[in-house]
Design a protein around this motif. Structure first.
Motif, PDB file in Angstrom:
ATOM      1  N   TYR A 159      -7.421   4.246  -1.007  1.00 33.57           N
ATOM      2  CA  TYR A 159      -8.345   5.096  -1.761  1.00 33.57           C
ATOM      3  C   TYR A 159      -8.316   6.522  -1.226  1.00 33.57           C
ATOM      4  CZ  TYR A 159     -12.571   7.076  -3.710  1.00 33.57           C
ATOM      5  OH  TYR A 159     -13.457   7.911  -4.343  1.00 33.57           O
ATOM      6  N   SER A 213      -7.378  -1.129   1.619  1.00 29.29           N
ATOM      7  CA  SER A 213      -7.792  -0.568   0.322  1.00 29.29           C
ATOM      8  C   SER A 213      -8.572   0.732   0.535  1.00 29.29           C
ATOM      9  CB  SER A 213      -8.588  -1.570  -0.500  1.00 29.29           C
ATOM     10  OG  SER A 213      -9.789  -1.911   0.133  1.00 29.29           O
ATOM     11  N   ASP A 214      -9.346   0.814   1.612  1.00 26.99           N
ATOM     12  CA  ASP A 214     -10.030   2.075   1.932  1.00 26.99           C
ATOM     13  C   ASP A 214      -9.013   3.172   2.242  1.00 26.99           C
ATOM     14  OD1 ASP A 214     -12.508   0.896   1.577  1.00 26.99           O
ATOM     15  OD2 ASP A 214     -12.947   0.721   3.727  1.00 26.99           O
ATOM     16  N   LEU A 226      -5.963   0.926  -7.407  1.00 25.86           N
ATOM     17  CA  LEU A 226      -6.803   0.083  -6.545  1.00 25.86           C
ATOM     18  C   LEU A 226      -6.893  -1.336  -7.103  1.00 25.86           C
ATOM     19  CD1 LEU A 226      -9.632   2.620  -5.724  1.00 25.86           C
ATOM     20  CD2 LEU A 226      -7.827   1.822  -4.190  1.00 25.86           C
ATOM     21  N   LYS A 244       0.837  -1.198   0.000  1.00 28.55           N
ATOM     22  CA  LYS A 244       0.000   0.000   0.000  1.00 28.55           C
ATOM     23  C   LYS A 244       0.877   1.255   0.000  1.00 28.55           C
ATOM     24  CE  LYS A 244      -1.885   1.789   3.676  1.00 28.55           C
ATOM     25  NZ  LYS A 244      -1.887   3.172   4.016  1.00 28.55           N
ATOM     26  N   ASN A 261      -5.530  -4.877  -5.437  1.00 32.12           N
ATOM     27  CA  ASN A 261      -6.285  -6.120  -5.362  1.00 32.12           C
ATOM     28  C   ASN A 261      -5.446  -7.289  -5.877  1.00 32.12           C
ATOM     29  OD1 ASN A 261      -8.136  -8.256  -6.674  1.00 32.12           O
ATOM     30  ND2 ASN A 261      -9.520  -7.127  -5.328  1.00 32.12           N
TER      31      ASN A 261
END
Length: 102
Positions: free
Chosen positions: A96, A92-93, A37, A18, A41
């Motif tokens: 973002y 992932s949030d 994103l 990340k 994944n």
């Protein structure tokens, strides 16, 4: 390696990925940032496979159930995905938020 150890190691490695993607986001345009994103994944899936391989876990093998009378057994992959999805969702949030605020 039990599932909780697997989850902890995955979280560490996924956090590192990340950070790399966050750094990459600063050098690309807005549209390409959102594509990161999808890349995150893919990293998640790759890390699960890599960790399983490193620890001799066959992701397709049936996970030993506490209730041996279960007619439907789950694979190691299904169990790992279930136990690690919250880590993936949280990171992932965060990714973002970070890439959309650049």
């Amino acid at each position: 390696m039990d599932i909780d150890e697997f989850r902890a190691e995955l979280e560490i490695r996924l956090s590192i990925e990340k950070e790399y993607l966050t750094q990459e986001a600063s050098s690309v345009n807005a549209e390409e940032r959102l594509e990161l994103l999808g890349k995150f994944n893919e990293k998640y899936k790759e890390l699960i496979k890599r960790l399983a391989n490193e620890n001799g876990i066959d992701l397709n093998a049936s996970y030993p159930s506490e209730n041996s009378s279960d007619s439907e057994s789950l694979s190691y992959e299904q169990i790992i995905l279930g136990k690690t999805m919250s880590v993936y969702d949280r990171l992932s949030d965060e990714l973002y938020e970070e890439i959309t605020n650049i």
